[in-house]
Design a protein around this motif. Structure first.
Motif, PDB file in Angstrom:
ATOM      1  N   SER A  70      -4.003   8.129  11.818  1.00 29.08           N
ATOM      2  CA  SER A  70      -4.317   7.213  10.725  1.00 29.08           C
ATOM      3  C   SER A  70      -4.417   7.965   9.408  1.00 29.08           C
ATOM      4  N   LEU A  71      -5.040   9.135   9.439  1.00 29.66           N
ATOM      5  CA  LEU A  71      -5.172   9.944   8.223  1.00 29.66           C
ATOM      6  C   LEU A  71      -3.811  10.412   7.719  1.00 29.66           C
ATOM      7  N   LEU A  72      -2.956  10.849   8.642  1.00 24.96           N
ATOM      8  CA  LEU A  72      -1.627  11.317   8.255  1.00 24.96           C
ATOM      9  C   LEU A  72      -0.808  10.190   7.629  1.00 24.96           C
ATOM     10  N   CYS A  73      -0.875   9.027   8.257  1.00 27.54           N
ATOM     11  CA  CYS A  73      -0.137   7.881   7.736  1.00 27.54           C
ATOM     12  C   CYS A  73      -0.674   7.478   6.370  1.00 27.54           C
ATOM     13  N   GLY A 126       6.090  14.200   2.837  1.00 24.54           N
ATOM     14  CA  GLY A 126       6.200  12.996   3.647  1.00 24.54           C
ATOM     15  C   GLY A 126       6.887  13.251   4.970  1.00 24.54           C
ATOM     16  N   VAL A 127       7.940  14.075   4.948  1.00 22.70           N
ATOM     17  CA  VAL A 127       8.668  14.410   6.172  1.00 22.70           C
ATOM     18  C   VAL A 127       7.759  15.161   7.140  1.00 22.70           C
ATOM     19  N   VAL A 128       7.036  16.153   6.639  1.00 19.86           N
ATOM     20  CA  VAL A 128       6.157  16.961   7.490  1.00 19.86           C
ATOM     21  C   VAL A 128       5.057  16.100   8.119  1.00 19.86           C
ATOM     22  N   LEU A 129       4.450  15.236   7.309  1.00 21.56           N
ATOM     23  CA  LEU A 129       3.391  14.372   7.821  1.00 21.56           C
ATOM     24  C   LEU A 129       3.917  13.417   8.888  1.00 21.56           C
ATOM     25  N   ALA A 130       5.118  12.896   8.682  1.00 24.25           N
ATOM     26  CA  ALA A 130       5.707  11.978   9.653  1.00 24.25           C
ATOM     27  C   ALA A 130       6.034  12.692  10.964  1.00 24.25           C
ATOM     28  N   VAL A 131       6.544  13.923  10.869  1.00 26.85           N
ATOM     29  CA  VAL A 131       6.888  14.691  12.072  1.00 26.85           C
ATOM     30  C   VAL A 131       5.635  15.051  12.862  1.00 26.85           C
ATOM     31  N   ILE A 132       4.592  15.486  12.173  1.00 27.93           N
ATOM     32  CA  ILE A 132       3.330  15.792  12.862  1.00 27.93           C
ATOM     33  C   ILE A 132       2.775  14.535  13.521  1.00 27.93           C
ATOM     34  N   SER A 133       2.852  13.420  12.807  1.00 29.28           N
ATOM     35  CA  SER A 133       2.381  12.148  13.340  1.00 29.28           C
ATOM     36  C   SER A 133       3.136  11.769  14.603  1.00 29.28           C
ATOM     37  N   ALA A 156     -11.946   8.717  11.851  1.00 29.63           N
ATOM     38  CA  ALA A 156     -11.042   8.798  10.704  1.00 29.63           C
ATOM     39  C   ALA A 156     -11.824   8.980   9.409  1.00 29.63           C
ATOM     40  N   ALA A 157     -12.938   8.256   9.278  1.00 30.53           N
ATOM     41  CA  ALA A 157     -13.764   8.381   8.078  1.00 30.53           C
ATOM     42  C   ALA A 157     -14.349   9.787   7.971  1.00 30.53           C
ATOM     43  N   LEU A 158     -14.782  10.331   9.096  1.00 31.62           N
ATOM     44  CA  LEU A 158     -15.316  11.701   9.094  1.00 31.62           C
ATOM     45  C   LEU A 158     -14.225  12.690   8.714  1.00 31.62           C
ATOM     46  N   GLY A 159     -13.005  12.459   9.211  1.00 29.60           N
ATOM     47  CA  GLY A 159     -11.877  13.309   8.839  1.00 29.60           C
ATOM     48  C   GLY A 159     -11.588  13.214   7.357  1.00 29.60           C
ATOM     49  N   PHE A 171     -11.454  16.531   5.142  1.00 28.70           N
ATOM     50  CA  PHE A 171     -10.133  16.974   4.693  1.00 28.70           C
ATOM     51  C   PHE A 171      -9.635  16.307   3.419  1.00 28.70           C
ATOM     52  N   LEU A 172     -10.222  15.144   3.079  1.00 26.86           N
ATOM     53  CA  LEU A 172      -9.755  14.428   1.892  1.00 26.86           C
ATOM     54  C   LEU A 172     -10.844  14.301   0.830  1.00 26.86           C
ATOM     55  N   SER A 173     -11.946  15.018   1.030  1.00 27.54           N
ATOM     56  CA  SER A 173     -13.062  15.041   0.067  1.00 27.54           C
ATOM     57  C   SER A 173     -13.632  13.658  -0.214  1.00 27.54           C
TER      58      SER A 173
END
Length: 305
Positions: free
Chosen positions: A18-21, A226-233, A268-271, A275-277
């Motif tokens: 969810s975070l990656l998306c 965007g490509v990297v995030l999609a591949v990891i996802s 997800a909120a904790l993440g 990671f997203l401050s």
């Protein structure tokens, strides 16, 4: 302990996905169509490699055992291996997977994170709990109370951040949740979670030519991020994460799986904080205690069902 381990790994993968998306789509690093395509491609390749190695290992073990033994236990083991090798997922599960992933990405274009998560989780819960009730799975009074507390805590957490959604976005996310509920329910009948998930991803590639018809017009706006995030996802948080979930599903009742998934927005909120401050509010802490406490009560009450 096994059910708990695989469930935790799967839930963390879902939350990370969810975070990656959210990172990819909200920042405009990629469009939802190409994100979904890359997600399926990377997931299919990753799982295809793993399945090939796993199949080779199973066949080698079977040949080794058979060459040294010929008793009834050996025949039983060979039959079990044959059943595993015969598990290749299903087209219905693959269709559910495609609908879930595509609608999930499309909905987040129109919905903010709070609204999307609320609609998605509600649709999943209604689908899975509705199925369990249809299957005549009985809940104790304590389980009903725990379910109610978990839902109240979830609503308490998510509603303050929820804006009025567009009808199209809300409907799309609800469809995504229903599809994921169906996919999870079907996971209870699979023999090999790894092979079922892998072949479901491979079947999903049939949808790529249709997705490309729309996706090709967005190629100019795709960034490397965007490509990297999609591949990891696709390869990690989707492919491997869904394998873990398919392992956990047979060990959980449908209602338990439904309630446990309420933890995903919390993780997800904790993440997001780490990671997203993002800010960790008192409301989040209170809701976390209510939801996780209710989930624990629900699961521990399993033995009395």
């Amino acid at each position: 302990m096994t059910a708990t381990f695989y469930t935790i790994i799967a839930l963390v993968a879902f939350a990370t996905n969810s975070l990656l998306c959210r990172m990819a789509l909200m920042e405009g690093a990629i469009d939802p169509w190409n994100f979904t395509i890359l997600r399926f491609l990377s997931g299919a390749i990753c799982l295809g490699i793993i399945i090939t190695l796993h199949t080779h290992r199973l066949k080698h073990q079977t040949q080794t055992v058979t060459s040294f033994n010929s008793d009834s236990n050996t025949d039983h083991n060979n039959a079990a291996v044959s059943a595993i090798l015969a598990d290749k997922g299903s087209w219905l599960s693959s269709v559910s997977l495609v609908v879930y992933a595509l609608c999930f990405s499309l909905a987040y274009v129109d919905l903010d994170a709070g609204t999307g998560a609320l609609i998605l989780s509600a649709a999943v819960q209604l689908t899975m709990i509705g199925w369990s009730i249809y299957q005549k799975e009985q809940l104790t009074v304590l389980q009903w109370l725990a379910l109610a507390c978990a839902l109240i805590g979830f609503v308490y957490l998510m509603l303050p951040s929820a804006a009025i959604p567009s009808f199209t976005g809300a409907l799309t996310m609800a469809l995504s949740g229903i599809a994921w509920g169906i996919y999870s329910i079907r996971g209870k009948s699979c023999v090999s979670p790894l092979r079922a998930t892998g072949f479901n991803f491979i079947r999903s590639l049939v949808a790529i030519p249709f997705l490309l018809i729309v996706a090709i017009s967005h190629w100019v706006g795709i960034s490397m991020q965007g490509v990297v995030l999609a591949v990891i996802s696709g390869a990690i948080t989707s492919g491997l994460g869904y394998c873990m979930w398919y392992v956990a599903m047979p060990l959980l009742k449908s209602t338990q799986a439904a309630v446990v998934q309420l933890c995903v927005p919390i993780i997800a909120a904790l993440g997001g904080v780490l990671f997203l401050s993002e800010t960790l509010s008192l409301r989040f802490i209170i809701a976390s205690i209510v939801i996780l406490g209710a989930v624990l009560v629900f699961i521990l009450n399993k033995k009395t069902v």
